[in-house]
Write a protein that holds these residues in place. Sequence first.
Motif, PDB file in Angstrom:
ATOM      1  N   ALA A 129       0.829  -1.225   0.000  1.00  0.00           N
ATOM      2  CA  ALA A 129       0.000   0.000   0.000  1.00  0.00           C
ATOM      3  C   ALA A 129       0.858   1.267   0.000  1.00  0.00           C
ATOM      4  N   ASN A 130       1.977   1.268  -0.744  1.00  0.00           N
ATOM      5  CA  ASN A 130       2.959   2.348  -0.586  1.00  0.00           C
ATOM      6  C   ASN A 130       3.156   3.262  -1.795  1.00  0.00           C
ATOM      7  N   THR A 131       2.325   3.158  -2.847  1.00  0.00           N
ATOM      8  CA  THR A 131       2.709   3.815  -4.098  1.00  0.00           C
ATOM      9  C   THR A 131       1.945   5.109  -4.396  1.00  0.00           C
ATOM     10  N   HIS A 132       0.669   5.154  -4.082  1.00  0.00           N
ATOM     11  CA  HIS A 132      -0.115   6.337  -4.430  1.00  0.00           C
ATOM     12  C   HIS A 132      -1.302   6.414  -3.472  1.00  0.00           C
ATOM     13  N   ILE A 133      -1.872   7.597  -3.370  1.00  0.00           N
ATOM     14  CA  ILE A 133      -3.056   7.793  -2.528  1.00  0.00           C
ATOM     15  C   ILE A 133      -3.986   8.743  -3.258  1.00  0.00           C
ATOM     16  N   ILE A 134      -5.254   8.361  -3.328  1.00  0.00           N
ATOM     17  CA  ILE A 134      -6.193   9.168  -4.110  1.00  0.00           C
ATOM     18  C   ILE A 134      -7.570   9.117  -3.459  1.00  0.00           C
ATOM     19  N   TYR A 135      -8.288  10.237  -3.563  1.00  0.00           N
ATOM     20  CA  TYR A 135      -9.643  10.312  -3.012  1.00  0.00           C
ATOM     21  C   TYR A 135     -10.619  10.374  -4.176  1.00  0.00           C
ATOM     22  N   TRP A 136     -11.497   9.376  -4.275  1.00  0.00           N
ATOM     23  CA  TRP A 136     -12.443   9.320  -5.399  1.00  0.00           C
ATOM     24  C   TRP A 136     -13.728   8.631  -4.940  1.00  0.00           C
ATOM     25  N   GLY A 137     -14.848   9.224  -5.275  1.00  0.00           N
ATOM     26  CA  GLY A 137     -16.135   8.602  -4.962  1.00  0.00           C
ATOM     27  C   GLY A 137     -16.294   8.315  -3.475  1.00  0.00           C
ATOM     28  N   ASP A 138     -15.911   9.253  -2.628  1.00  0.00           N
ATOM     29  CA  ASP A 138     -15.991   9.118  -1.164  1.00  0.00           C
ATOM     30  C   ASP A 138     -15.063   8.046  -0.604  1.00  0.00           C
ATOM     31  N   ARG A 139     -14.161   7.554  -1.433  1.00  0.00           N
ATOM     32  CA  ARG A 139     -13.210   6.553  -0.918  1.00  0.00           C
ATOM     33  C   ARG A 139     -11.812   7.150  -0.937  1.00  0.00           C
ATOM     34  N   LEU A 140     -11.104   6.997   0.184  1.00  0.00           N
ATOM     35  CA  LEU A 140      -9.690   7.352   0.219  1.00  0.00           C
ATOM     36  C   LEU A 140      -8.916   6.049   0.091  1.00  0.00           C
ATOM     37  N   LEU A 141      -8.162   5.901  -1.022  1.00  0.00           N
ATOM     38  CA  LEU A 141      -7.542   4.622  -1.348  1.00  0.00           C
ATOM     39  C   LEU A 141      -6.019   4.733  -1.413  1.00  0.00           C
ATOM     40  N   ALA A 142      -5.345   3.844  -0.674  1.00  0.00           N
ATOM     41  CA  ALA A 142      -3.886   3.711  -0.765  1.00  0.00           C
ATOM     42  C   ALA A 142      -3.608   2.603  -1.776  1.00  0.00           C
ATOM     43  N   LEU A 143      -2.852   2.945  -2.824  1.00  0.00           N
ATOM     44  CA  LEU A 143      -2.695   2.028  -3.956  1.00  0.00           C
ATOM     45  C   LEU A 143      -1.317   1.366  -3.979  1.00  0.00           C
ATOM     46  N   TRP A 144      -1.330   0.109  -4.428  1.00  0.00           N
ATOM     47  CA  TRP A 144      -0.104  -0.662  -4.691  1.00  0.00           C
ATOM     48  C   TRP A 144      -0.423  -1.557  -5.862  1.00  0.00           C
ATOM     49  N   GLU A 145       0.427  -1.572  -6.894  1.00  0.00           N
ATOM     50  CA  GLU A 145       0.006  -2.173  -8.157  1.00  0.00           C
ATOM     51  C   GLU A 145      -0.156  -3.692  -8.118  1.00  0.00           C
ATOM     52  N   GLY A 146       0.405  -4.353  -7.097  1.00  0.00           N
ATOM     53  CA  GLY A 146       0.377  -5.813  -7.080  1.00  0.00           C
ATOM     54  C   GLY A 146      -0.910  -6.427  -6.560  1.00  0.00           C
ATOM     55  N   ALA A 147      -1.763  -5.627  -5.919  1.00  0.00           N
ATOM     56  CA  ALA A 147      -2.993  -6.192  -5.335  1.00  0.00           C
ATOM     57  C   ALA A 147      -4.021  -5.084  -5.131  1.00  0.00           C
ATOM     58  N   GLU A 148      -5.120  -5.431  -4.485  1.00  0.00           N
ATOM     59  CA  GLU A 148      -6.218  -4.482  -4.313  1.00  0.00           C
ATOM     60  C   GLU A 148      -5.824  -3.326  -3.379  1.00  0.00           C
ATOM     61  N   PRO A 149      -6.534  -2.174  -3.498  1.00  0.00           N
ATOM     62  CA  PRO A 149      -6.208  -1.027  -2.644  1.00  0.00           C
ATOM     63  C   PRO A 149      -6.679  -1.216  -1.202  1.00  0.00           C
ATOM     64  N   HIS A 150      -6.079  -0.423  -0.301  1.00  0.00           N
ATOM     65  CA  HIS A 150      -6.564  -0.320   1.074  1.00  0.00           C
ATOM     66  C   HIS A 150      -7.401   0.940   1.181  1.00  0.00           C
ATOM     67  N   ARG A 151      -8.532   0.821   1.884  1.00  0.00           N
ATOM     68  CA  ARG A 151      -9.382   1.995   2.083  1.00  0.00           C
ATOM     69  C   ARG A 151      -9.093   2.585   3.458  1.00  0.00           C
ATOM     70  N   LEU A 152      -8.980   3.926   3.489  1.00  0.00           N
ATOM     71  CA  LEU A 152      -8.672   4.620   4.737  1.00  0.00           C
ATOM     72  C   LEU A 152      -9.825   5.540   5.120  1.00  0.00           C
ATOM     73  N   ASP A 153      -9.925   5.829   6.410  1.00  0.00           N
ATOM     74  CA  ASP A 153     -10.891   6.826   6.875  1.00  0.00           C
ATOM     75  C   ASP A 153     -10.396   8.195   6.395  1.00  0.00           C
ATOM     76  N   PRO A 154     -11.210   8.932   5.602  1.00  0.00           N
ATOM     77  CA  PRO A 154     -10.722  10.184   5.017  1.00  0.00           C
ATOM     78  C   PRO A 154     -10.297  11.215   6.066  1.00  0.00           C
ATOM     79  N   GLN A 155     -10.916  11.201   7.227  1.00  0.00           N
ATOM     80  CA  GLN A 155     -10.581  12.218   8.225  1.00  0.00           C
ATOM     81  C   GLN A 155      -9.403  11.825   9.093  1.00  0.00           C
ATOM     82  N   THR A 156      -9.410  10.587   9.588  1.00  0.00           N
ATOM     83  CA  THR A 156      -8.364  10.179  10.534  1.00  0.00           C
ATOM     84  C   THR A 156      -7.198   9.473   9.861  1.00  0.00           C
ATOM     85  N   LEU A 157      -7.372   9.015   8.628  1.00  0.00           N
ATOM     86  CA  LEU A 157      -6.409   8.192   7.881  1.00  0.00           C
ATOM     87  C   LEU A 157      -6.273   6.793   8.482  1.00  0.00           C
TER      88      LEU A 157
END
Length: 490
Positions: A129-157
């Motif tokens: 989960a170390n490559t990119h972070i993006i907020y889209w469609g009410d989801r804050l997503l930590a991205l890593w290309e090898g597998a699915e993203p992790h979803r974070l709480d937008p306010q607290t992270l």
Amino acid sequence: MQLESHQSLSYDLHQWSQGYQSQPHEYDYWIEDIEGEIPLELDGTLLRNGPGLLDIGGYPIAHPFDGDGMISAIAFREGRAHYRNRYVQTQGYVEEQKAGKPLYRGVFGTQKPGGWLANLFNLRLKNLANTHIIYWGDRLLALWEGAEPHRLDPQTLDTLGLDHLDGLLKPGQAFSAHPKIDPCGDRSQPCFVNFSIQPGLNSKITIWELNLKGKPLRQSTHEIPGFCFIHDFAITPQYYLFLQNPVSFNPLPFLFGLRGPGECIDFDRQNPTKVWVIPRSGDESIKMIEIDSGFVFHHVNAFEEENQIILDSIGYESFPEVEPGSDFRYTDFNQLAPSQLWRFRLDLTHRRGNRQLLETRCCEFPQIHPQWVGKCHRYVYLGAAHPNQGSAPLQGILKRDNQSGETQFWSSAPHGFVSEPVFIPKPGSEVEDQGWLISVVYESQKHRSDIIILDAQNLEKGPLAQLHLQHHIPYGLHGSWSPNQQLGMG
Ligand code: CO
């Protein structure tokens, strides 16, 4: 070390290497130590991701790409700025922090302690989960290309868990760390475009387009012959573009526990790069165009011009191979070919392509104004080396005007080292370069990081504001800007 070559450098290699020290602490504070003034119109949150831990319980990792993802959120409100960082609580991070040692093998060569025997046939890789972070469609997503993203709480992270986009992704399915936002892809509304790659003898590429609410608009799957190592892609109004670099994969050293999979990639200089031009609508067939490209990780942008597609990318003469046993903290930059800005012209009628070098200075992490994605952009912003030729760490920010060929350059040398510059448009402005560039600069003498804000129309007057953090942020990968005021502030 020879003194004479040392003196001519714009940086000190030991100072540079200190930016790769772990940052195990999590912070939450208003930034008080500021030089200059934060523009009042700068209102929103800069999100950054990158490897925060370069060791696990004192065991050094073999490559920074193997480091656990640490999110930083820098929130700008009414001329003030707030900093918060949080580790993504991936399964691997939680287990390894508890054990105090590496339990997984890394993609780029980090092995479990115990030598090859402990690593033999151990195929478990950690979703970092170390490559990119993006907020889209009410989801804050930590991205890593090898597998699915992790979803974070937008306010607290805080980490909420793996996210499968309402069932769009299968458990463990790859989801690239380089989504594109098409500014008018969905009936003049922005849409989110991303892909998944399943490598093999033939590689399968799945592409999704999501609307503003994160709901699927389009999905397609394509099979292309041969092994693929594809980190990024580009979009135009009509096409998706994928570069299949001439690399081959030999899995045996990985299976036998001697290397990470990233170390089993061989660059084949004899063969051309294949550009796969995939229509977004599905009524046209896929085209393949061969080009001479070297190796490409990142694209700047692509756009259509009559029967041509123009693609700007960062090219390396060859794949920067990971040498087993080498220490990335003491990279010999003189041995590396510089990464440079190239323009590819793809003739769709004759299925021919050519390339042109736009900028010789070593550069990476390209950015443009987000409204110009898929359109003929005039300006590009890059992290760049201080010397104008050869390979060196990124110490400056470069702006290139594609119309005039002119450049502007701001440098933090000799003690500063920059990260990807994120372009933030000035609210209400239609002018392509009216806005700000924000970068995290590692100040090696103080072993702390600064957040710098540059006027994108005039880099050379220096930062409008320099925000001194109380600590350092290890060299990061990618990040994004969101006008949402709540991010990281809960
Ligand atoms: Co990238």
